[in-house]
Design a protein around this motif. Structure first.
Motif, mmCIF file in Angstrom:
data_model
loop_
_atom_site.group_PDB
_atom_site.id
_atom_site.type_symbol
_atom_site.label_atom_id
_atom_site.label_comp_id
_atom_site.label_asym_id
_atom_site.label_seq_id
_atom_site.Cartn_x
_atom_site.Cartn_y
_atom_site.Cartn_z
ATOM 1 N N MET A 1 32.296 37.411 10.495
ATOM 2 C CA MET A 1 32.784 38.613 9.814
ATOM 3 C C MET A 1 31.634 39.431 9.223
ATOM 4 N N SER A 2 30.573 38.768 8.795
ATOM 5 C CA SER A 2 29.400 39.501 8.305
ATOM 6 C C SER A 2 28.752 40.287 9.438
ATOM 7 N N ALA A 3 28.673 39.677 10.602
ATOM 8 C CA ALA A 3 28.121 40.384 11.761
ATOM 9 C C ALA A 3 29.017 41.561 12.151
ATOM 10 N N LEU A 4 30.320 41.360 12.096
ATOM 11 C CA LEU A 4 31.252 42.447 12.400
ATOM 12 C C LEU A 4 31.117 43.586 11.388
ATOM 13 N N GLY A 5 31.003 43.242 10.120
ATOM 14 C CA GLY A 5 30.820 44.258 9.084
ATOM 15 C C GLY A 5 29.506 45.004 9.235
ATOM 16 N N THR A 6 28.446 44.275 9.542
ATOM 17 C CA THR A 6 27.143 44.907 9.752
ATOM 18 C C THR A 6 27.187 45.841 10.952
ATOM 19 N N GLY A 7 27.822 45.395 12.011
ATOM 20 C CA GLY A 7 27.967 46.245 13.190
ATOM 21 C C GLY A 7 28.780 47.497 12.892
ATOM 22 N N SER A 8 29.798 47.350 12.061
ATOM 23 C CA SER A 8 30.621 48.511 11.698
ATOM 24 C C SER A 8 29.820 49.521 10.890
ATOM 25 N N TRP A 9 29.030 49.035 9.940
ATOM 26 C CA TRP A 9 28.197 49.948 9.146
ATOM 27 C C TRP A 9 27.157 50.630 10.028
ATOM 28 N N CYS A 10 26.586 49.896 10.960
ATOM 29 C CA CYS A 10 25.602 50.504 11.870
ATOM 30 C C CYS A 10 26.267 51.537 12.782
ATOM 31 N N ALA A 11 27.498 51.259 13.203
ATOM 32 C CA ALA A 11 28.215 52.210 14.055
ATOM 33 C C ALA A 11 28.491 53.509 13.311
ATOM 34 N N LEU A 12 28.688 53.429 12.002
ATOM 35 C CA LEU A 12 28.922 54.648 11.223
ATOM 36 C C LEU A 12 27.723 55.593 11.273
ATOM 37 N N ALA A 13 26.546 55.041 11.485
ATOM 38 C CA ALA A 13 25.347 55.882 11.557
ATOM 39 C C ALA A 13 25.369 56.781 12.789
ATOM 40 N N PHE A 14 26.122 56.396 13.806
ATOM 41 C CA PHE A 14 26.146 57.166 15.044
ATOM 42 C C PHE A 14 27.327 58.127 15.145
ATOM 43 N N PHE A 15 28.224 58.100 14.161
ATOM 44 C CA PHE A 15 29.348 59.032 14.168
ATOM 45 C C PHE A 15 28.864 60.414 13.763
ATOM 46 N N PRO A 16 29.555 61.438 14.211
ATOM 47 C CA PRO A 16 29.200 62.783 13.737
ATOM 48 C C PRO A 16 29.485 62.894 12.240
ATOM 49 N N PRO A 17 28.920 63.882 11.577
ATOM 50 C CA PRO A 17 29.081 63.971 10.122
ATOM 51 C C PRO A 17 30.490 64.339 9.666
ATOM 52 N N HIS A 18 31.430 64.490 10.575
ATOM 53 C CA HIS A 18 32.807 64.789 10.188
ATOM 54 C C HIS A 18 33.539 63.483 9.931
ATOM 55 N N TYR A 19 34.226 63.414 8.820
ATOM 56 C CA TYR A 19 34.873 62.173 8.410
ATOM 57 C C TYR A 19 36.112 61.850 9.226
ATOM 58 N N SER A 20 36.684 62.820 9.884
ATOM 59 C CA SER A 20 37.928 62.574 10.608
ATOM 60 C C SER A 20 37.742 61.551 11.724
#
Length: 124
Positions: free
Chosen positions: A102-121
């Motif tokens: 779950m820590s690896a999944l959470g870390t991957g999720s936070w890293c994936a947020l870095a690649f999203f566009p700046p729009h929160y939707s």
């Protein structure tokens, strides 16, 4: 002259004088305080998130409620997670392997947020 209720009060307060008990009491007080500040569903950290959802993103009250319900879902299924890890160990470990996964999944999720566009939707 000792009144029986005074004697009883002194005896009840005596365990709090031990250093170990005071240490535990301090620990739980700090944990309780920190949870009150950082809890995203009801704590102090909730205020900017509510503002972001309401003012910047224009979400309705129902949509905001749904957002916080999804955030709180992890705490809701916590007993189920405990049973799962107790009955089905991964790699011979009951808790450690699930925590690492779950820590690896959470870390991957936070890293994936870095690649999203700046729009929160796109995150919601």
């Amino acid at each position: 002259m000792n009144h029986p209720s005074m004697l009883l009060a002194k005896q009840a307060a005596q365990p709090l004088l031990h250093k170990e008990v005071r240490g535990y009491a301090f620990f739980f007080a700090v944990v309780y305080f920190v949870q009150g500040i950082i809890d995203l569903t009801a704590g102090l950290a909730n205020q900017p998130v509510q503002y972001l959802l309401k003012e910047d993103m224009g979400l309705s009250a129902a949509q905001t409620g749904f957002f916080f319900a999804v955030i709180g879902l992890g705490w809701t299924i916590k007993p189920l997670y405990g049973l799962l890890s107790d009955f089905f160990p991964l790699a011979g470990y009951h808790r450690k392997s699930y925590l690492l996964l779950m820590s690896a999944l959470g870390t991957g999720s936070w890293c994936a947020l870095a690649f999203f566009p700046p729009h929160y939707s796109s995150v919601l």
